[in-house]
Design an enzyme around this catalytic site. Structure first.
Site, PDB file in Angstrom:
ATOM      1  N   ASP A 406       0.849  -1.182   0.000  1.00 54.11           N
ATOM      2  CA  ASP A 406       0.000   0.000   0.000  1.00 54.11           C
ATOM      3  C   ASP A 406       0.896   1.248   0.000  1.00 54.11           C
ATOM      4  O   ASP A 406       1.889   1.299   0.736  1.00 54.11           O
ATOM      5  CB  ASP A 406      -0.873  -0.033   1.260  1.00 54.11           C
ATOM      6  CG  ASP A 406      -1.888   1.088   1.274  1.00 54.11           C
ATOM      7  OD1 ASP A 406      -2.665   1.183   0.312  1.00 54.11           O
ATOM      8  OD2 ASP A 406      -1.893   1.878   2.240  1.00 54.11           O
ATOM      9  N   GLU A 435       1.647   0.267  -4.984  1.00 54.98           N
ATOM     10  CA  GLU A 435       1.142   1.540  -5.485  1.00 54.98           C
ATOM     11  C   GLU A 435       2.321   2.506  -5.550  1.00 54.98           C
ATOM     12  O   GLU A 435       2.833   2.921  -4.512  1.00 54.98           O
ATOM     13  CB  GLU A 435       0.112   2.113  -4.512  1.00 54.98           C
ATOM     14  CG  GLU A 435      -1.190   1.364  -4.451  1.00 54.98           C
ATOM     15  CD  GLU A 435      -2.180   2.078  -3.521  1.00 54.98           C
ATOM     16  OE1 GLU A 435      -3.300   2.380  -3.988  1.00 54.98           O
ATOM     17  OE2 GLU A 435      -1.844   2.341  -2.353  1.00 54.98           O
TER      18      GLU A 435
END
Ligand code: CA
Length: 711
Positions: A406, A435
């Site tokens: 994340d 990400e």
């Protein structure tokens, strides 16, 4: 008038900064530094600066001060306790106190339990053992301080299932904390639990290696998967929901695990399931959260277990879930949140080594690139070690097959590189993706693990937002359109995305196609179905359905790694809610009724998956192969058409033509070769066995559809 409180803090291992009221300033001001045990610390130099109404003192010591002692600055008649300041963020601190042992955390055996915690700035550490989770009184045991600021104790006896907390004397107060390496916790993570992990070994079903480009990722939240009243699943919202077979929806079609198998996805990517803070585990049905608010990284979230009061049950049930998924041929990717913690002030990190684990701006403020109040400082040695130890633990203990990082753009690049290398040694086929957004965290851009630096970490894949946005329009503008919903300017970029964003015609993002996670939606932002209701509100549902289907076809036929948001295949809606991280089940749940309502569309996606799996032409491994075999075809406005040729060494189909018609008209495309063409995708049908054969120089493609043929 406000009274000025004198204060002193260690900013380097050989420097203390102090501030005292100006009226105590005298030419012959006496300054002495002592340890609490009375020993004097030799001072090399004191620098005074008058900054009315205070005097700032900078005190340089002859030698580095040893941590683990309380220091007192004697300043005339004042005795100032020295607080630990930014010294913990200096390179010297990191180098001197870095500990590379593999014994951090709790180690249980039948005859004793050991606790080891890295706490260099603590001056005393103790552990309290509680027989029951709810006990307030327990048995206290002291720790011994070892080199590098590591504290440890071994307590003889069998302490299985006892609970514990640490007491640490730091900054002249006692802090209570739980070990950041703790494997099991009580309800809501209030205390650690001593567990015998040997007892939770399950038979696992090792799966064959899947190369990255051969994966099809399906992103799902533990609770969303089964909570719908018609899921047919008994353990609603729980890990065990994934272990049930033969579950059926209202009209008798497959749901749950059987459905995942039928759909043909290779990996499930689970939203965070390590212990997080936003759901009260005593009342899991009163709250909902995606779970991006980590508390204990090595421990399991309690609200997904059938008994959150028993710290052992969640371990057992999660293992059962993973083993069952493996048994059914599905690998498991964990979403891990190493970019921030739930509440930094009360985190174990902050209570154990204040000021160390987080990144700060130059002005001394807490960095907030994540937008949730704190950024974890991955570049610090013991933070990096914590992340690595944790990832290795999940692979070894829970047999996890991959990680989704994340907000990986918060990581420093070096940490990402080390993760890449060290994890490869444990499991060469571990799937790593993240990400790579560039966020305002205080690191220079060349040191961030962002998509722009993807070339530096070639075995980590990235969510390809460029491709996502040209498919369906930007996430930042509700009504912005992409290829599927009316924007013909996107054609060039769509072709780039279909070619794995390796730099086919334009500038590329990645060194190899497997670095590209191709997707049009995930848990974040509007689902595409909801977005279409804003971008194309006047269109009939049938038209929006075609647009949506065209988008999924782009994702599943593109070079790289396809990623589906669970329920995308039946037009998942979050009822128009964009950021549904804490919305109720009604918004977030997988609606199994829709799966039955859109049976034909699910079939379309299922067959696209089967086609992709059967044909390596859609899973090319290198930039060179892509450049060699893919040729764009002449096409009218708002149509992307390409030809894949000379595939005989790769695929059972030698020549393939793919046409994605984003326009609202039927278009005519000239085929590259004469002869018979076998049609496998036409309008709303995908088939591995040719639907029909054409022998023509031209082909007609219906509006908003994908067409594919081979010879
Ligand atoms: Ca929790």
């Amino acid at each position: 008038m406000e009274t000025i409180k004198p204060c002193a803090e260690m900013i380097k291992l050989n420097e203390i900064k102090a501030s005292v009221p100006i009226d105590s300033y005298q030419q012959e001001m006496s300054i002495e530094l002592k340890r609490a045990d009375g020993e004097t610390v030799p001072i090399q130099h004191v620098h005074f600066s008058l900054e009315n109404p205070v005097v700032q003192l900078s005190i340089q010591t002859m030698n580095n001060m040893e941590l683990g002692y309380n220091y007192i600055l004697h300043c005339n008649h004042e005795q100032l306790p020295v607080f630990i300041g930014e010294v913990v963020r200096t390179r010297d601190f990191d180098n001197l106190y870095y500990y590379d042992g593999d014994d951090l955390g709790v180690c249980y055996t039948k005859t004793s339990t050991s606790f080891t915690v890295w706490a260099p700035t603590a001056t005393d550490v103790q552990v309290t053992l509680f027989e029951n989770a709810t006990d307030n009184e327990g048995l206290r045991f002291p720790f011994t301080r070892k080199a590098k600021g590591v504290w440890t104790t071994t307590i003889p006896g069998d302490w299985e299932n006892w609970c514990f907390t640490y007491q640490l004397y730091i900054q002249h107060v006692w802090n209570e904390a739980v070990d950041p390496y703790v494997q099991a916790v009580t309800v809501n993570g209030e205390k650690g639990v001593i567990v015998d992990m040997e007892k939770y070994q399950v038979t696992d079903y090792p799966l064959p290696v899947v190369e990255k480009q051969d994966a099809i990722i399906y992103e799902v939240h533990i609770r969303d998967f089964s909570i719908h009243p018609h899921s047919g699943i008994k353990h609603k919202g729980k890990f065990l929901g994934f272990t049930e077979t033969k579950t059926k929806g209202k009209k008798g079609t497959k749901t749950g695990l059987d459905y995942l198998v039928e759909l043909g996805v290779t990996h499930v990517e689970l939203l965070p399931l390590h212990d997080y803070g936003s759901v009260d585990e005593m009342n899991p049905n009163q709250h909902y959260n995606w779970g991006y608010d980590p508390i204990h990284y090595f421990a399991v979230e309690g609200s997904y277990s059938t008994n959150p009061l028993d710290g052992r049950v969640r371990i057992k049930e999660l293992k059962q879930m993973i083993a069952t998924l493996h048994e059914h041929g599905i690998k498991v990717i964990l979403d891990v949140v190493f970019n921030h913690v739930y509440i930094w002030e009360s985190s174990d990190f902050e209570k154990i080594v204040p000021g160390y684990y987080f990144r700060y701006e130059e002005n001394g403020e807490m960095a907030n690139g994540t937008g949730v109040g704190n950024d974890i400082a991955s570049e610090r040695k013991m933070v990096r070690k914590f992340i690595l130890d944790c990832l290795k633990y999940w692979v070894r203990e829970y047999k996890i097959d991959g990680f989704r990082f994340d907000l990986m753009g918060i990581f420093d690049l070096e940490t990402a590189r080390i993760i890449e290398n060290e994890l490869k040694d444990i499991r060469p086929d571990l799937f790593l993706l993240g990400e790579g957004w560039d966020l305002p965290t205080p690191l220079p851009f060349w040191e961030k693990a962002t998509i722009k630096n993807a070339r530096e970490i070639p075995t980590i894949s990235f969510f390809n937002d460029r491709f996502r946005d040209v498919i369906r329009g930007s996430s930042f503008h509700k009504t912005d359109r992409g290829f599927i919903n009316g924007n013909k300017e996107t054609v060039g970029e769509v072709l780039e995305g279909l070619c794995g964003s390796i730099g086919f015609q334009n500038e590329g993002l990645f060194t190899n196609p497997a670095q590209s996670i191709n997707y049009m939606e995930c848990h974040d932002n509007y689902t595409v179905w909801d977005k279409l209701s804003f971008t194309n509100e006047k269109e009939e549902e049938n038209v929006r359905r075609k647009m949506h289907q065209l988008g999924t076809a782009l994702v599943l036929l593109a070079q790289g790694v396809p990623f589906l948001h669970a329920g995308q295949e039946f037009f998942r809606t979050k009822q128009g809610v964009e950021n549904s991280y804490n919305s109720p089940d009604f918004i977030n749940q997988l609606d199994w009724d829709r799966k039955e309502q859109f049976k034909k569309d699910v079939m379309y996606v299922k067959n696209l998956i089967a086609l992709r799996k059967a044909h390596p032409a859609f899973r090319l491994k290198t930039k060179a192969e892509i450049k060699k075999h893919i040729q764009p075809l002449q096409a009218p406005d708002h149509v992307v058409a390409y030809h894949m040729n000379d595939l005989y060494e790769i695929d059972s189909w030698n020549n393939i033509v793919v046409i994605h018609n984003g326009s609202w008209s039927t278009v005519e495309i000239s085929l590259p070769y004469p002869g018979q063409w076998h049609i496998v995708i036409d309008e709303e049908t995908v088939s591995l066995i040719p639907l029909y054969i054409v022998e023509d120089e031209k082909i007609h493609v219906k509006p908003l559809t994908t067409m594919m043929m081979f010879q």
